[in-house]
Scaffold this active site. Structure first.
Site, mmCIF file in Angstrom:
data_model
loop_
_atom_site.group_PDB
_atom_site.id
_atom_site.type_symbol
_atom_site.label_atom_id
_atom_site.label_comp_id
_atom_site.label_asym_id
_atom_site.label_seq_id
_atom_site.Cartn_x
_atom_site.Cartn_y
_atom_site.Cartn_z
ATOM 1 N N SER A 205 36.248 43.448 36.807
ATOM 2 C CA SER A 205 35.325 42.778 37.720
ATOM 3 C C SER A 205 35.682 43.052 39.174
ATOM 4 O O SER A 205 35.710 44.219 39.570
ATOM 5 C CB SER A 205 35.295 41.297 37.378
ATOM 6 O OG SER A 205 34.082 40.757 37.827
ATOM 7 N N LYS A 209 36.268 46.847 40.788
ATOM 8 C CA LYS A 209 35.784 47.461 42.033
ATOM 9 C C LYS A 209 37.019 48.030 42.754
ATOM 10 O O LYS A 209 37.004 49.132 43.298
ATOM 11 C CB LYS A 209 35.103 46.426 42.934
ATOM 12 C CG LYS A 209 33.985 45.603 42.258
ATOM 13 C CD LYS A 209 33.362 44.591 43.218
ATOM 14 C CE LYS A 209 32.778 43.332 42.588
ATOM 15 N NZ LYS A 209 31.692 43.419 41.688
ATOM 16 N N HIS A 347 30.916 39.003 30.093
ATOM 17 C CA HIS A 347 31.817 39.470 31.144
ATOM 18 C C HIS A 347 33.263 39.077 30.796
ATOM 19 O O HIS A 347 33.551 37.896 30.607
ATOM 20 C CB HIS A 347 31.358 38.750 32.420
ATOM 21 C CG HIS A 347 31.980 39.239 33.669
ATOM 22 N ND1 HIS A 347 31.715 40.488 34.185
ATOM 23 C CD2 HIS A 347 32.841 38.645 34.538
ATOM 24 C CE1 HIS A 347 32.383 40.628 35.318
ATOM 25 N NE2 HIS A 347 33.070 39.527 35.547
HETATM 26 C C1 GTR Z 1 31.291 37.341 40.453
HETATM 27 C C2 GTR Z 1 30.831 38.397 41.418
HETATM 28 C C3 GTR Z 1 30.981 39.737 40.782
HETATM 29 C C4 GTR Z 1 32.291 39.915 40.044
HETATM 30 C C5 GTR Z 1 32.858 38.630 39.445
HETATM 31 C C6 GTR Z 1 34.338 38.653 39.097
HETATM 32 O O1 GTR Z 1 31.075 36.075 40.860
HETATM 33 O O2 GTR Z 1 29.498 38.140 41.762
HETATM 34 O O3 GTR Z 1 30.757 40.768 41.730
HETATM 35 O O4 GTR Z 1 33.226 40.567 40.793
HETATM 36 O O5 GTR Z 1 32.662 37.561 40.253
HETATM 37 O O6 GTR Z 1 35.152 39.224 39.823
HETATM 38 O O7 GTR Z 1 34.674 38.046 38.086
#
Ligand code: GTR
Length: 368
Positions: A205, A209, A347
């Site tokens: 996540s 990036k 996720h």
């Molecule tokens: C979310 C964000 C994502 C992602 C995520 C994470 O809230 O919108 O871009 O990076 O967090 O890091 O779990």
């Protein structure tokens, strides 16, 4: 969707060889991402940096591994800081340097500590060590806190020139975390239990990036893996599916440089898109993974970034992804230098994801 062409230079010339890619186009793309997305780190390896092994446990993970807890300390005009790296190596390695994984963890130290807190699919250190890899994790929040603090704390406060206004392309938090992972690599180069030439950098996540940006800037990492990285990670921004540039800049104003917000709602004006970030890993193997219920991260956009990065691998005479249609869940694509899988579920970074990454690493790190 009209994507910028990774194989056309800013002056409109076609990139026809790996040499031109390396000498001209790769630096151009890196510079565009620095200027418009992640910002520019003002420092590389600080001269005064120190490594200290603070703890060695020879009976870690139930006796199968040795764990070293390393503190990397540094100093700049604005003060001092340090980052912890926890490294597990198999007790069977007997001094032979092991290839390994570096997880960039945005979770707290205590949550990624299998000896003290128990096993956890986010960080299956025992399974990694059992497959013959060193398992290392660095703590992003030691480097820079994950909140908008006007860049006063963490490495921004330490290395940015005091009392000088921030430039619109000054490094932000993702670039700071990536910088931290490179400092972990500086340490690996000194540790004879680790083969620093065979390290995969990996994150989930926001960490995904970061791993893509880290691998783009620091070519010492031999493999780059992004798990469910989504917007401003592997997902193509121009699809505007799930999280968008405007949403991410609003929700996380500290992750990117100020210039990035110029593209809020104007993704098509960006001089880059995220397939070019994936391509910056070339010719090293790169892996992107999505989860079927993670629409916020746009699985199809993550897949398509891999498809559109392929041309760069071909320049090197390498196979890229080898597919143009999204695979079914649990059908990893791993035949070339770009790996991809879609996992059923939400996720997260799971045991299944790790199994795929280790399979991919076996193919590239253990080639005869
Ligand atoms: C979310 C964000 C994502 C992602 C995520 C994470 O809230 O919108 O871009 O990076 O967090 O890091 O779990």
């Amino acid at each position: 969707m009209d994507l910028p062409d990774p194989l056309k230079t800013l002056d409109g010339k076609k990139v026809t060889s790996a040499e031109i890619w390396r000498a001209k186009r790769r630096p151009e793309i890196l510079e565009l991402f620095r200027k418009h997305v992640y910002g520019r780190a003002p420092v590389g390896r600080p001269e005064n940096m120190k490594f200290k092994v603070e703890e060695v446990a020879k009976d870690a993970l139930g006796g199968v591994a040795t764990r070293k807890l390393v503190r990397i300390s540094f100093e700049g005009p604005g003060g001092k800081g340090s980052m912890r790296v926890s490294v597990y190596v198999s007790n069977k390695a007997k001094g032979k340097p092991a290839p390994g994984f570096l997880l960039i963890s945005h979770r707290a130290f205590g949550k990624v500590d299998p000896d003290r807190k128990g096993a956890n699919p986010f960080w299956p250190a025992k399974a990694i060590v059992a497959r013959g890899y060193a398992a290392a994790v660095c703590f992003a929040q030691d480097v820079d806190p994950d909140k908008y603090d006007k860049f006063k704390n963490g490495v921004h406060g330490i290395f940015d020139k005091p009392d000088t206004p921030r430039a619109p392309d000054a490094w932000a938090t993702i670039a700071a975390w990536a910088w931290g992972a490179s400092r972990a690599m500086d340490y690996f180069e000194t540790d004879t239990d680790i083969d620093a030439k065979r390290i995969a950098v990996l994150g989930h996540s926001r960490g995904g990036k970061t791993s893509l940006w880290c691998g783009a800037e620091d070519q010492r990492f031999a493999m780059v893996i992004s798990n469910n990285s989504g917007c401003s990670g592997a997902a193509l921004a121009r699809r505007k599916s799930g999280e968008t540039v405007a949403r991410i800049n609003k929700g996380f104003p500290h992750w990117f440089c100020d210039n990035y917000s110029k593209f809020d709602g104007k993704e098509e004006d960006m001089p880059v898109d995220q397939h070019m970030l994936v391509a910056l890993a070339a010719p090293r193997p790169v892996y992107v993974a999505s989860a079927s219920k993670d629409s916020w991260a746009d699985p199809l956009g993550e897949f398509l970034a891999c498809v559109h990065a392929e041309g760069v691998y071909k320049l090197f005479g390498l196979n890229g992804l080898g597919a143009s249609e999204m695979p079914k869940p649990e059908s990893p694509l791993q035949s070339g230098h770009i790996g991809y899988h879609l996992r059923t579920g939400r996720h997260g970074l799971t045991e299944y994801d790790w199994k795929c990454y280790m399979d991919f690493a076996d193919k590239h790190f253990r080639k005869k």
